[in-house]
Design a protein around this motif. Sequence first.
Motif, PDB file in Angstrom:
ATOM      1  N   ILE A  97       0.845  -1.204   0.000  1.00 20.66           N
ATOM      2  CA  ILE A  97       0.000   0.000   0.000  1.00 20.66           C
ATOM      3  C   ILE A  97       0.873   1.244   0.000  1.00 20.66           C
ATOM      4  O   ILE A  97       0.636   2.191  -0.760  1.00 20.66           O
ATOM      5  N   ASN A  98       1.919   1.258   0.846  1.00 20.61           N
ATOM      6  CA  ASN A  98       2.821   2.413   0.911  1.00 20.61           C
ATOM      7  C   ASN A  98       3.550   2.615  -0.408  1.00 20.61           C
ATOM      8  O   ASN A  98       3.772   3.746  -0.840  1.00 20.61           O
ATOM      9  N   THR A 101       1.540   4.521  -2.821  1.00 11.57           N
ATOM     10  CA  THR A 101       1.287   5.930  -2.521  1.00 11.57           C
ATOM     11  C   THR A 101       2.519   6.808  -2.715  1.00 11.57           C
ATOM     12  O   THR A 101       2.465   8.005  -2.480  1.00 11.57           O
ATOM     13  N   PRO A 107      -1.159   4.461  -9.679  1.00 14.16           N
ATOM     14  CA  PRO A 107      -2.248   4.428  -8.697  1.00 14.16           C
ATOM     15  C   PRO A 107      -2.875   3.038  -8.606  1.00 14.16           C
ATOM     16  O   PRO A 107      -3.036   2.343  -9.595  1.00 14.16           O
ATOM     17  N   GLU A 110      -9.120   1.692  -6.111  1.00 10.56           N
ATOM     18  CA  GLU A 110      -9.659   1.692  -4.756  1.00 10.56           C
ATOM     19  C   GLU A 110     -10.133   0.293  -4.339  1.00 10.56           C
ATOM     20  O   GLU A 110      -9.960  -0.128  -3.206  1.00 10.56           O
ATOM     21  N   ALA A 113      -7.101  -1.673  -3.267  1.00 14.16           N
ATOM     22  CA  ALA A 113      -6.599  -1.188  -1.983  1.00 14.16           C
ATOM     23  C   ALA A 113      -7.479  -1.683  -0.840  1.00 14.16           C
ATOM     24  O   ALA A 113      -6.984  -2.062   0.218  1.00 14.16           O
TER      25      ALA A 113
END
Length: 124
Positions: A97-98, A101, A107, A110, A113
């Motif tokens: 996840i990091n 970002t 990207p 959603e 994620a």
Amino acid sequence: MERDLYETVRRGNYQIFCAYRYTMTCFADIPGRNTSQTPILVTQNYAALYEARMPTAALDVLLGKTPSLTVSELAIKEKAFDDLVDKAARDVVEAAINQATLPGATPVPEKTAAKAKSSPVKKR
């Protein structure tokens, strides 16, 4: 080991060789077998459960010189191992996840994620 192998080793007085690195593997060279190293004994988890990191410590466990773990001690060690595996899985998800970002990163949708934030399923 199966009974006939045990009796063959005892009758033949074969020399047994052992190697240990978290798993103890003992073998003998028994004529008439399809391999030059017939497995006699394989043990696992002595390093994790008994902290037996050296061959002599593993032999002490095997020979009963080190007391067996009680049911509660075993449960505590197994829970600690499960917690370690769970933490490692969470750390991998968090790192993914990091990574997504960081500036210039592609990207992450959603939906993806959201799936990554859920707890991983334990596999054994």
